[in-house]
Design a protein around this motif. Structure first.
Motif, short mmCIF file in Angstrom:
data_model
loop_
_atom_site.label_atom_id
_atom_site.label_comp_id
_atom_site.label_asym_id
_atom_site.label_seq_id
_atom_site.Cartn_x
_atom_site.Cartn_y
_atom_site.Cartn_z
N GLU A 251 51.80 73.99 -11.58
CA GLU A 251 53.31 73.50 -11.30
C GLU A 251 54.03 74.83 -10.77
OE1 GLU A 251 55.32 70.41 -13.29
OE2 GLU A 251 57.06 71.88 -13.70
N PRO A 252 54.31 74.87 -9.60
CA PRO A 252 55.15 76.25 -9.04
C PRO A 252 56.44 76.05 -9.58
CG PRO A 252 54.71 74.65 -7.21
CD PRO A 252 54.00 74.14 -8.37
N HIS A 253 57.06 77.38 -9.81
CA HIS A 253 58.43 77.46 -9.98
C HIS A 253 59.12 78.60 -9.20
CE1 HIS A 253 59.04 73.98 -12.96
NE2 HIS A 253 58.00 74.29 -13.14
N PRO A 254 60.57 78.65 -8.66
CA PRO A 254 60.81 79.54 -8.03
C PRO A 254 61.02 80.92 -8.68
CG PRO A 254 62.70 78.20 -8.61
CD PRO A 254 61.56 77.67 -8.98
N ASN A 255 60.82 80.94 -10.31
CA ASN A 255 61.23 82.29 -10.88
C ASN A 255 60.71 82.04 -12.53
OD1 ASN A 255 63.42 81.15 -12.64
ND2 ASN A 255 64.65 81.66 -10.70
N ARG A 256 60.50 82.91 -13.18
CA ARG A 256 59.86 82.81 -14.48
C ARG A 256 60.67 82.13 -15.21
NH1 ARG A 256 55.40 85.55 -16.99
NH2 ARG A 256 55.74 85.25 -19.44
N SER A 257 62.05 82.27 -15.23
CA SER A 257 63.04 81.54 -16.28
C SER A 257 62.85 79.88 -15.99
CB SER A 257 64.42 81.88 -15.57
OG SER A 257 65.31 81.33 -16.18
N LYS A 258 62.78 79.47 -14.60
CA LYS A 258 62.40 78.06 -14.36
C LYS A 258 61.60 77.54 -15.24
CE LYS A 258 66.11 77.77 -10.72
NZ LYS A 258 67.03 76.94 -11.03
N ALA A 259 60.31 78.39 -14.85
CA ALA A 259 59.11 77.99 -15.45
C ALA A 259 59.03 77.92 -16.80
CB ALA A 259 57.71 78.95 -15.04
N THR A 260 59.84 78.77 -17.43
CA THR A 260 59.86 78.79 -19.01
C THR A 260 60.65 77.73 -19.44
OG1 THR A 260 59.85 81.26 -19.25
CG2 THR A 260 60.84 79.91 -21.09
N LYS A 261 61.75 77.23 -18.70
CA LYS A 261 62.29 75.89 -19.37
C LYS A 261 61.62 74.81 -19.13
CE LYS A 261 67.06 77.78 -17.98
NZ LYS A 261 67.92 77.79 -17.28
N ARG A 262 60.75 74.75 -18.10
CA ARG A 262 59.77 73.58 -17.86
C ARG A 262 58.75 73.64 -19.09
NH1 ARG A 262 58.70 68.44 -16.69
NH2 ARG A 262 56.91 68.15 -15.59
N GLU A 263 58.27 74.82 -19.14
CA GLU A 263 57.28 74.90 -20.32
C GLU A 263 57.70 74.40 -21.65
OE1 GLU A 263 54.57 78.54 -22.36
OE2 GLU A 263 56.60 79.16 -21.60
N ALA B 133 54.02 86.49 -5.55
CA ALA B 133 54.40 87.70 -6.55
C ALA B 133 56.00 87.08 -7.15
CB ALA B 133 54.35 88.94 -5.95
N GLY B 134 56.17 87.38 -8.25
CA GLY B 134 57.69 87.31 -8.79
C GLY B 134 58.21 86.07 -8.95
N GLU B 135 57.24 84.85 -8.70
CA GLU B 135 57.65 83.41 -8.88
C GLU B 135 56.98 82.92 -10.26
OE1 GLU B 135 56.30 81.49 -5.28
OE2 GLU B 135 58.11 82.05 -4.30
N GLY B 136 57.25 82.04 -10.61
CA GLY B 136 56.82 81.58 -11.76
C GLY B 136 55.87 80.42 -11.83
N GLU B 137 55.03 80.33 -12.61
CA GLU B 137 54.01 79.17 -12.61
C GLU B 137 53.60 78.76 -13.93
OE1 GLU B 137 50.12 77.60 -9.97
OE2 GLU B 137 50.39 79.78 -10.47
N LEU B 138 53.59 77.44 -13.96
CA LEU B 138 53.35 76.73 -15.21
C LEU B 138 51.84 76.19 -15.16
CD1 LEU B 138 55.06 74.34 -17.59
CD2 LEU B 138 53.35 73.51 -16.36
N TYR B 139 51.08 76.29 -16.02
CA TYR B 139 49.78 75.66 -16.27
C TYR B 139 49.48 75.09 -17.47
CZ TYR B 139 48.97 80.13 -18.56
OH TYR B 139 48.98 80.93 -19.45
N THR C 248 53.12 82.02 -16.06
CA THR C 248 52.85 83.19 -15.64
C THR C 248 53.23 83.62 -14.27
OG1 THR C 248 50.75 84.69 -15.33
CG2 THR C 248 50.57 82.39 -14.65
N THR C 249 53.13 84.60 -13.75
CA THR C 249 53.46 85.05 -12.41
C THR C 249 52.24 85.41 -11.48
OG1 THR C 249 53.95 87.38 -12.79
CG2 THR C 249 55.77 86.05 -12.88
N ASP C 250 51.09 85.24 -12.25
CA ASP C 250 49.82 85.64 -11.60
C ASP C 250 48.84 85.03 -12.41
OD1 ASP C 250 47.52 86.68 -10.72
OD2 ASP C 250 48.15 88.52 -10.54
N LEU C 251 48.35 83.65 -11.89
CA LEU C 251 47.53 82.95 -12.65
C LEU C 251 46.22 83.41 -12.69
CD1 LEU C 251 47.08 80.12 -14.16
CD2 LEU C 251 46.62 78.99 -11.98
N ASP C 252 45.67 83.97 -11.64
CA ASP C 252 44.26 84.55 -11.94
C ASP C 252 44.26 85.60 -12.90
OD1 ASP C 252 43.08 83.03 -9.92
OD2 ASP C 252 43.64 84.16 -8.08
#
Length: 109
Positions: free
Chosen positions: A69-81, A17-23, A37-41
């Motif tokens: 691809e997991p990321h420690p937070n939504r901000s880092k996931a957004t940058k990767r996205e 919860a609270g971590e970011g994930e790119l898919y 997302t922070t909750d893929l399901d």
């Protein structure tokens, strides 16, 4: 209700919860959609229901998750996205393949 999309994991890591994930999702028409997302399901259910999901899926239903691809937070996931969305289709498919995931589209592997 568990989602019916197959998930190809980038690693054994599960987002918390609270971590970011790119898919990356493959649609039934074999197009690729990249999101975070922070909750893929929950997000997959949104996409499948068509109510809260991305407009992208109004034209072709989601078929399966090809890449996570997991990321420690939504901000880092957004940058990767942003980086991945700038990639061409070929580069995205190479990324998916490098993670050991199988693409089933035309001319795929």
């Amino acid at each position: 209700v568990p989602n019916k999309l197959n998930k190809c994991y980038y690693s054994f890591y599960e987002s918390k919860a609270g971590e970011g994930e790119l898919y990356i999702i493959q649609t039934k028409s074999k197009k690729l959609y990249t999101g975070i997302t922070t909750d893929l399901d929950r997000r997959l259910q949104d996409h499948q229901s068509g109510k809260k999901g991305a407009r992208f899926f109004r034209f072709s239903d989601p078929e399966k998750v090809l890449y996570r691809e997991p990321h420690p937070n939504r901000s880092k996931a957004t940058k990767r996205e942003i980086k991945i969305k700038k990639m061409g289709r070929k580069e995205k498919l190479e990324l998916i393949q490098s993670a050991g995931c199988a693409f089933t589209g035309n001319g795929g592997w």
